[in-house]
Design a protein around this motif. Structure first.
Motif, PDB file in Angstrom:
ATOM      1  N   VAL A   8       0.858  -1.185   0.000  1.00 47.46           N
ATOM      2  CA  VAL A   8       0.000   0.000   0.000  1.00 47.46           C
ATOM      3  C   VAL A   8       0.895   1.237   0.000  1.00 47.46           C
ATOM      4  N   VAL A   9       0.569   2.207  -0.846  1.00 44.69           N
ATOM      5  CA  VAL A   9       1.341   3.444  -0.916  1.00 44.69           C
ATOM      6  C   VAL A   9       0.528   4.546  -0.245  1.00 44.69           C
ATOM      7  N   VAL A  10       1.143   5.235   0.703  1.00 48.84           N
ATOM      8  CA  VAL A  10       0.438   6.235   1.494  1.00 48.84           C
ATOM      9  C   VAL A  10       1.105   7.590   1.323  1.00 48.84           C
ATOM     10  N   ASP A  11       0.303   8.614   1.206  1.00 49.48           N
ATOM     11  CA  ASP A  11       0.794   9.989   1.148  1.00 49.48           C
ATOM     12  C   ASP A  11       1.666  10.252   2.378  1.00 49.48           C
ATOM     13  N   PRO A  12       2.905  10.743   2.197  1.00 51.36           N
ATOM     14  CA  PRO A  12       3.772  11.009   3.357  1.00 51.36           C
ATOM     15  C   PRO A  12       3.176  12.001   4.346  1.00 51.36           C
ATOM     16  N   SER A 147      19.673   0.238   3.188  1.00 56.70           N
ATOM     17  CA  SER A 147      21.109   0.001   3.035  1.00 56.70           C
ATOM     18  C   SER A 147      21.883   0.440   4.277  1.00 56.70           C
ATOM     19  N   HIS A 148      23.037  -0.195   4.488  1.00 60.35           N
ATOM     20  CA  HIS A 148      23.899   0.181   5.606  1.00 60.35           C
ATOM     21  C   HIS A 148      24.537   1.558   5.370  1.00 60.35           C
ATOM     22  N   VAL A 149      24.872   1.860   4.121  1.00 58.51           N
ATOM     23  CA  VAL A 149      25.504   3.158   3.856  1.00 58.51           C
ATOM     24  C   VAL A 149      24.542   4.297   4.155  1.00 58.51           C
ATOM     25  N   ASN A 150      23.251   4.058   3.977  1.00 57.47           N
ATOM     26  CA  ASN A 150      22.274   5.081   4.344  1.00 57.47           C
ATOM     27  C   ASN A 150      22.141   5.176   5.863  1.00 57.47           C
ATOM     28  N   ALA A 151      22.082   4.019   6.532  1.00 55.10           N
ATOM     29  CA  ALA A 151      21.947   4.009   7.992  1.00 55.10           C
ATOM     30  C   ALA A 151      23.163   4.618   8.671  1.00 55.10           C
ATOM     31  N   GLU A 152      24.345   4.461   8.063  1.00 51.12           N
ATOM     32  CA  GLU A 152      25.577   4.993   8.649  1.00 51.12           C
ATOM     33  C   GLU A 152      25.777   6.472   8.332  1.00 51.12           C
ATOM     34  N   GLY A 153      24.850   7.061   7.562  1.00 50.38           N
ATOM     35  CA  GLY A 153      24.951   8.482   7.258  1.00 50.38           C
ATOM     36  C   GLY A 153      25.920   8.814   6.150  1.00 50.38           C
ATOM     37  N   LEU A 154      26.389   7.806   5.391  1.00 51.05           N
ATOM     38  CA  LEU A 154      27.283   8.083   4.269  1.00 51.05           C
ATOM     39  C   LEU A 154      26.539   8.739   3.117  1.00 51.05           C
ATOM     40  N   LEU A 155      25.230   8.503   3.074  1.00 54.88           N
ATOM     41  CA  LEU A 155      24.379   9.209   2.114  1.00 54.88           C
ATOM     42  C   LEU A 155      23.664  10.321   2.863  1.00 54.88           C
ATOM     43  N   ASP A 156      22.854  11.063   2.161  1.00 59.42           N
ATOM     44  CA  ASP A 156      22.044  12.088   2.818  1.00 59.42           C
ATOM     45  C   ASP A 156      20.810  11.397   3.373  1.00 59.42           C
ATOM     46  N   ASP A 157      20.963  10.724   4.516  1.00 58.40           N
ATOM     47  CA  ASP A 157      19.896   9.879   5.035  1.00 58.40           C
ATOM     48  C   ASP A 157      18.644  10.668   5.395  1.00 58.40           C
ATOM     49  N   VAL A 158      18.818  11.908   5.842  1.00 59.85           N
ATOM     50  CA  VAL A 158      17.654  12.713   6.218  1.00 59.85           C
ATOM     51  C   VAL A 158      16.826  13.049   4.978  1.00 59.85           C
ATOM     52  N   ARG A 159      17.499  13.488   3.927  1.00 59.26           N
ATOM     53  CA  ARG A 159      16.769  13.806   2.697  1.00 59.26           C
ATOM     54  C   ARG A 159      16.189  12.550   2.063  1.00 59.26           C
ATOM     55  N   ASN A 160      16.921  11.438   2.159  1.00 64.81           N
ATOM     56  CA  ASN A 160      16.383  10.178   1.647  1.00 64.81           C
ATOM     57  C   ASN A 160      15.067   9.832   2.342  1.00 64.81           C
ATOM     58  N   ALA A 161      15.054   9.973   3.659  1.00 59.88           N
ATOM     59  CA  ALA A 161      13.866   9.607   4.437  1.00 59.88           C
ATOM     60  C   ALA A 161      12.678  10.478   4.090  1.00 59.88           C
ATOM     61  N   VAL A 162      12.932  11.686   3.610  1.00 57.38           N
ATOM     62  CA  VAL A 162      11.842  12.604   3.260  1.00 57.38           C
ATOM     63  C   VAL A 162      11.482  12.494   1.786  1.00 57.38           C
ATOM     64  N   MET A 163      12.504  12.547   0.930  1.00 57.17           N
ATOM     65  CA  MET A 163      12.231  12.679  -0.491  1.00 57.17           C
ATOM     66  C   MET A 163      11.839  11.369  -1.165  1.00 57.17           C
ATOM     67  N   LEU A 164      12.443  10.261  -0.751  1.00 57.46           N
ATOM     68  CA  LEU A 164      12.130   8.996  -1.427  1.00 57.46           C
ATOM     69  C   LEU A 164      10.675   8.574  -1.221  1.00 57.46           C
ATOM     70  N   PRO A 165      10.116   8.640   0.002  1.00 55.85           N
ATOM     71  CA  PRO A 165       8.680   8.346   0.134  1.00 55.85           C
ATOM     72  C   PRO A 165       7.814   9.315  -0.667  1.00 55.85           C
ATOM     73  N   GLN A 166       8.255  10.577  -0.779  1.00 53.98           N
ATOM     74  CA  GLN A 166       7.491  11.533  -1.576  1.00 53.98           C
ATOM     75  C   GLN A 166       7.533  11.159  -3.057  1.00 53.98           C
ATOM     76  N   GLN A 167       8.701  10.722  -3.529  1.00 52.47           N
ATOM     77  CA  GLN A 167       8.813  10.255  -4.910  1.00 52.47           C
ATOM     78  C   GLN A 167       7.921   9.039  -5.140  1.00 52.47           C
ATOM     79  N   GLU A 168       7.933   8.106  -4.194  1.00 52.14           N
ATOM     80  CA  GLU A 168       7.103   6.902  -4.315  1.00 52.14           C
ATOM     81  C   GLU A 168       5.626   7.280  -4.402  1.00 52.14           C
ATOM     82  N   TRP A 169       5.196   8.231  -3.557  1.00 51.63           N
ATOM     83  CA  TRP A 169       3.792   8.645  -3.562  1.00 51.63           C
ATOM     84  C   TRP A 169       3.417   9.327  -4.872  1.00 51.63           C
ATOM     85  N   GLU A 170       4.277  10.220  -5.359  1.00 52.52           N
ATOM     86  CA  GLU A 170       3.981  10.926  -6.605  1.00 52.52           C
ATOM     87  C   GLU A 170       3.874   9.949  -7.766  1.00 52.52           C
ATOM     88  N   ILE A 171       4.775   8.987  -7.813  1.00 47.85           N
ATOM     89  CA  ILE A 171       4.713   7.982  -8.878  1.00 47.85           C
ATOM     90  C   ILE A 171       3.431   7.168  -8.762  1.00 47.85           C
TER      91      ILE A 171
END
Length: 299
Positions: A8-12, A147-171
C-alpha cells in the motif's frame, strides 16, 4: 507478478501511525473500497436495565445469603447465591458492559480509510503495466532506505527519508490516474470507434503514452540512484571485511615467523593495506556518484 508484490502506498503527509496501519491491513482496505462496512457499534448510552439490576441486586442478594447462612437456612442461602451468580452473568453479558472506548480495529481502520480517502493507493488501483512500474519503484526505494551506507549516514539519510517516500507517492498517484484513464480509454475503444472519431482519439492515446514515458523516466532515475547506492553498499561491506582481515594480520605474521616459513609467506597478505585503501576510494567514489544521482532525482 501479482498485487501482493506491491505494498500500500500512502501519502507522506498522513500520520505515520495511520500509514503503518494502512500498510498492514491491505486486504481490509480492499474490502472497504469494494463497499464493505463494519457492523454498527453498540449505542454508547448508559448500561442496559439488566446490567443496572445486576449492579444493585448482586450485593443485596449476597448479603441476604450470608444472613441465611448465619440463620442456618442452607437452602435459602444456596438459592441466594444462585441469584448472585445469575445477576453477575447478566452484568457480564450485558451489551453495555464493554467500555465505550474499546472500539474494534475494523471500525477504526474504516473511519481512517474514509478520513484519508484519496491519500493512499492499493495494488488494485494500478493496471498490469502500472503495477510493474510500482513494484520497480518500491524495490528501488526500499533498497536505498534499507542500506547500511544510508543508515551509517554516508548518504544524505535525512533527505532520503523525506524525499524517497514523496517520490514513491507521486509515482503511485500518477500511475493510479494513468491506469484509470487507460481503462476508460480501452473500454471506449472496445465498443468500436467511428472513422470520424478515430482521428480525435489519436492525441488522447499520445497523451497517455507520453505520460507513461514521463513516469517511466522517474522510475528509471530512482533505479539509477539505487544502483549507485548498491555499488557503495558492496564497497562498504568489502571494506569491512578487509579491515577485519587487517586486524588479524599480526597473528598470521607471528605464525609465519615462529614456524620458519618466511620464505613461503604469500606476498598477497602484505597487500591487504593496499586493498583497503582501494576499497576506501571505491566507496568514496560510489557515494559521490550516488549523491550526483540524487541531485538529478531531486532536480
Amino acid at each position: 507478478m501479482s498485487g501482493q508484490d506491491v505494498a500500500v502506498v500512502v501519502d507522506p503527509g498522513v500520520p505515520e501511525e495511520v500509514a503503518w496501519t494502512f500498510k498492514a491491513n491491505a486486504q481490509l482496505l480492499s474490502r472497504i473500497k469494494a463497499g464493505w462496512r463494519p457492523r454498527p457499534e453498540p449505542d454508547p448510552a448508559p448500561g442496559s436495565p439488566f446490567g443496572a439490576v445486576a449492579l444493585v441486586g448482586a450485593p443485596l442478594m449476597l448479603a441476604l445469603a450470608i444472613v441465611f447462612i448465619v440463620a442456618g437456612s442452607i437452602k435459602l442461602a444456596f438459592l441466594s447465591f444462585s441469584v448472585v451468580v445469575c445477576l453477575f452473568l447478566a452484568k457480564v453479558l450485558s451489551p453495555r458492559s464493554q467500555p465505550d472506548d474499546e472500539r474494534t480495529d475494523e471500525h477504526e481502520i474504516f473511519e481512517q480509510a474514509r478520513w484519508y480517502d484519496g491519500r493512499y493507493h492499493l495494488p488494485e488501483d494500478f493496471d498490469p503495466e502500472a503495477l510493474a512500474l510500482m513494484m520497480r519503484t518500491q524495490r528501488a526505494v526500499n533498497s536505498v532506505l534499507g542500506s547500511h551506507v544510508n543508515a551509517e549516514g554516508l548518504l544524505d539519510d535525512v533527505r532520503n527519508a523525506v524525499m524517497l517516500p514523496q517520490q514513491e507517492w507521486e509515482i503511485a498517484r500518477l500511475l493510479a490516474k494513468l491506469s484509470a484513464l487507460r481503462a476508460e480509454h480501452n473500454q471506449l475503444i472496445a465498443r468500436g470507434v467511428a472513422p470520424e472519431v478515430a482521428q480525435a482519439v489519436q492525441p488522447l492515446e499520445r497523451a497517455l503514452a507520453n505520460s507513461e514515458a514521463a513516469v517511466v523516466a522517474r522510475v528509471e532515475a530512482l533505479e539509477r540512484y539505487a544502483g549507485h547506492v548498491a555499488d557503495a553498499e558492496r564497497a562498504y561491506h568489502a571494506r569491512g571485511q578487509i579491515e577485519e582481515l587487517r586486524a588479524r594480520l599480526p597473528r598470521y605474521e607471528e605464525l609465519v615467523a615462529e614456524s620458519g616459513a618466511d620464505g613461503f609467506a604469500v606476498p598477497e597478505i602484505s597487500r591487504l593495506a593496499d586493498d583497503a585503501d582501494q576499497l576506501e576510494e571505491t566507496l568514496r567514489r560510489s557515494v559521490g556518484e550516488a549523491h550526483e544521482a540524487f541531485r538529478y532525482l531531486d532536480g
